[in-house]
Design an enzyme around this catalytic site. Structure first.
Site, mmCIF file in Angstrom:
data_model
loop_
_atom_site.group_PDB
_atom_site.id
_atom_site.type_symbol
_atom_site.label_atom_id
_atom_site.label_comp_id
_atom_site.label_asym_id
_atom_site.label_seq_id
_atom_site.Cartn_x
_atom_site.Cartn_y
_atom_site.Cartn_z
ATOM 1 N N SER A 1 46.476 -13.296 -29.122
ATOM 2 C CA SER A 1 45.248 -13.804 -29.880
ATOM 3 C C SER A 1 45.948 -13.840 -31.278
ATOM 4 C CB SER A 1 44.475 -12.665 -29.978
ATOM 5 O OG SER A 1 43.600 -12.708 -31.367
ATOM 6 N N TYR B 1 41.602 -4.182 -30.951
ATOM 7 C CA TYR B 1 41.883 -5.443 -30.030
ATOM 8 C C TYR B 1 43.405 -5.968 -30.516
ATOM 9 C CZ TYR B 1 41.082 -10.097 -28.813
ATOM 10 O OH TYR B 1 41.431 -11.408 -28.288
HETATM 11 N N1 NAD Z 1 37.555 -17.310 -27.875
HETATM 12 C C1 NAD Z 1 38.507 -16.656 -28.693
HETATM 13 O O1 NAD Z 1 38.332 -17.257 -29.885
HETATM 14 C C2 NAD Z 1 39.995 -16.147 -28.541
HETATM 15 C C3 NAD Z 1 40.993 -15.991 -29.278
HETATM 16 C C4 NAD Z 1 41.935 -15.424 -29.069
HETATM 17 C C5 NAD Z 1 42.224 -14.922 -27.809
HETATM 18 N N2 NAD Z 1 41.116 -14.896 -26.801
HETATM 19 C C6 NAD Z 1 41.540 -14.368 -25.702
HETATM 20 O O2 NAD Z 1 41.420 -15.277 -24.485
HETATM 21 C C7 NAD Z 1 41.116 -14.619 -23.434
HETATM 22 C C8 NAD Z 1 39.624 -15.235 -22.825
HETATM 23 O O3 NAD Z 1 38.859 -15.218 -23.985
HETATM 24 P P1 NAD Z 1 37.153 -15.925 -23.762
HETATM 25 O O4 NAD Z 1 36.843 -16.154 -25.104
HETATM 26 O O5 NAD Z 1 37.048 -16.757 -22.585
HETATM 27 O O6 NAD Z 1 36.392 -14.313 -23.305
HETATM 28 P P2 NAD Z 1 35.376 -14.060 -22.554
HETATM 29 O O7 NAD Z 1 34.884 -12.573 -22.882
HETATM 30 O O8 NAD Z 1 34.534 -15.137 -22.392
HETATM 31 O O9 NAD Z 1 36.140 -14.140 -21.122
HETATM 32 C C9 NAD Z 1 36.907 -12.952 -20.694
HETATM 33 C C10 NAD Z 1 36.364 -12.903 -19.158
HETATM 34 O O10 NAD Z 1 36.988 -11.516 -18.442
HETATM 35 C C11 NAD Z 1 36.283 -10.830 -17.977
HETATM 36 N N3 NAD Z 1 36.783 -9.282 -17.768
HETATM 37 C C12 NAD Z 1 36.918 -8.481 -18.911
HETATM 38 N N4 NAD Z 1 37.360 -7.292 -18.674
HETATM 39 C C13 NAD Z 1 37.728 -7.372 -17.518
HETATM 40 C C14 NAD Z 1 38.315 -6.598 -16.241
HETATM 41 N N5 NAD Z 1 38.653 -5.505 -16.789
HETATM 42 N N6 NAD Z 1 38.385 -7.035 -15.156
HETATM 43 C C15 NAD Z 1 37.920 -8.338 -14.541
HETATM 44 N N7 NAD Z 1 37.248 -9.360 -15.634
HETATM 45 C C16 NAD Z 1 37.244 -8.766 -16.781
HETATM 46 C C17 NAD Z 1 34.653 -10.703 -18.588
HETATM 47 O O11 NAD Z 1 33.639 -10.843 -17.807
HETATM 48 C C18 NAD Z 1 34.705 -12.352 -19.142
HETATM 49 O O12 NAD Z 1 34.091 -13.095 -18.132
HETATM 50 C C19 NAD Z 1 40.727 -13.365 -23.622
HETATM 51 O O13 NAD Z 1 42.030 -12.582 -23.170
HETATM 52 C C20 NAD Z 1 40.720 -13.211 -25.117
HETATM 53 O O14 NAD Z 1 41.033 -11.752 -25.740
HETATM 54 C C21 NAD Z 1 40.116 -15.336 -27.239
#
Ligand code: NAD
Length: 347
Positions: free
Chosen positions: A134, A159
């Site tokens: 991130s 985080y």
């Molecule tokens: N959206 C953003 O702006 C952003 C920015 C930087 C990094 N990220 C990273 O990208 C990745 C995806 O993010 P996103 O925006 O799609 O988030 P999101 O929360 O929509 O997707 C993450 C998914 O992982 C599942 N999950 C969480 N913990 C879990 C576990 N222990 N076991 C199984 N499933 C689990 C959740 O149910 C969710 O559906 C994440 O790692 C997030 O930290 C996202």
């Protein structure tokens, strides 16, 4: 014929990646894993999974597994059963503010969960492990744009600390066990069926209910917003090319390890972002044309865990994968507003 694991496949980015893989692959197996937790409205996760079911092409084997990354037995069993070629770990507890009040969820999913993935990759060798990091790892970095060469050891939220730890764990596993890993530092991802905990989505919900939105740091924040299709394009390209396995002079592996930023390198001021969002919500018919926007906007101080600026130096991604995010904030917010109108308009 590849066998691919996408964790977090019911999530915002994960579901879009699975849809993209369906378009790109003519054969192979995709396994999606998600625990479908209720950090935000799970009906959105059900919706995304149903879009995936609808889009599944004939030549692809697809299985969705409801399960937790922190469940080592489950993860080991999946790796033993499928012998994945490529693993894309997107499951995580996301969100900066939530980590201040709910640290346990971050340790379980982001630390123990990621460790389980690394251990499973060690015992069931993969061609490539790609995982989400991130932009938050940059903390309050003053130097812009943020480069992967910058020091990132001053996280301002748990985080961010878990994401930086993932990079350190990955480096160690790449070095010790010669596992090719690539970490991707995503910059503020947005788009249709996105995450309701993020500003553009939360602001929309509030404005629709006639509530006031709070704009932090009195609007003096800049975010490098990245449309979800651009993120998926970056992930897809990176998946195809793992860091090379090589031996050093000492005969031991040079870690096949890489980290890239995925962001457009065009940070937007929060007030400009909010203005574009408002215009697009009116255009899509989510808000009425005469909506008194000024009356629903409040400028407030900075919040703990927040950073004033995110700004990606994405030249390494362009150099190695020939790609820089392209979609403008207006185009992206237009797509979000149109999706929002369609999704919630009929309820
Ligand atoms: N959206 C953003 O702006 C952003 C920015 C930087 C990094 N990220 C990273 O990208 C990745 C995806 O993010 P996103 O925006 O799609 O988030 P999101 O929360 O929509 O997707 C993450 C998914 O992982 C599942 N999950 C969480 N913990 C879990 C576990 N222990 N076991 C199984 N499933 C689990 C959740 O149910 C969710 O559906 C994440 O790692 C997030 O930290 C996202």
């Amino acid at each position: 014929m590849k066998t691919i694991l996408v964790t977090g496949s019911a999530g915002f980015i994960g579901s879009n990646l699975v849809l993209r893989l369906f378009k790109e692959m003519s054969e192979g197996t995709i396994v999606g894993l998600d625990n479908l937790n209720d950090y935000y409205d799970p009906t959105l996760k059900d919706y995304r999974l149903s879009e995936i079911e609808k889009a599944k092409p004939a030549g692809i084997e697809y299985e969705f597994v409801k399960g937790d990354l922190a469940d080592k037995t489950l993860i080991d069993g999946l790796f033993e059963k499928y012998h994945f070629d490529v693993v894309v770990n997107l499951a995580a507890q996301a969100g900066v503010r939530y980590s201040i009040t709910n640290p346990d969820a971050y340790i379980q999913s982001n630390m123990i969960g990621f460790y389980n993935i690394l251990e499973a990759c060690r015992h069931n060798p993969v061609e490539h492990l790609v995982y989400a990091s991130s932009s938050s790892v940059y903390g309050g970095n003053k130097k812009v744009p943020f480069s992967t060469d910058d020091r990132v050891d001053n996280p301002v939220s748990l985080y961010a600390a878990t994401k930086k730890s993932n990079e350190l764990f990955a480096h160690c596993y790449s070095k010790l066990y010669d596992i090719p890993t690539t970490g991707l530092r995503f910059f503020t991802v947005y788009g249709p069926a996105g995450r309701p905990d993020m500003a553009y989505f939360g602001f929309t919900n509030k404005l629709l209910k006639g509530e006031t939105i709070q704009i932090f740091n009195y609007g003096n924040c800049r975010r490098d917003f990245t449309y979800v299709d651009d993120i998926v394009e970056g992930v897809y390209r990176v998946m195809q090319k793992a860091p090379e396995r090589k031996k050093g002079e000492d005969g031991l592996p040079i870690p096949p390890y890489a980290v890239y930023n995925i962001g457009g390198g065009q940070p937007e001021n929060l007030l400009d972002f909010v203005n574009i969002l408002q215009e697009e919500l009116v255009r899509a018919g989510v808000l009425p044309a005469d909506f008194d926007f000024e009356a629903h906007k409040q400028l407030v101080p900075m919040q703990p865990g927040d950073v004033p600026t995110t700004y990606a130096d994405a030249t390494a991604l362009e150099r190695d994968f020939g790609f820089t995010p392209k979609i403008t904030l207006r185009e992206g917010l237009r797509k979000f507003a149109e999706w929002y109108k369609e999704f919630y308009g009929h309820k």
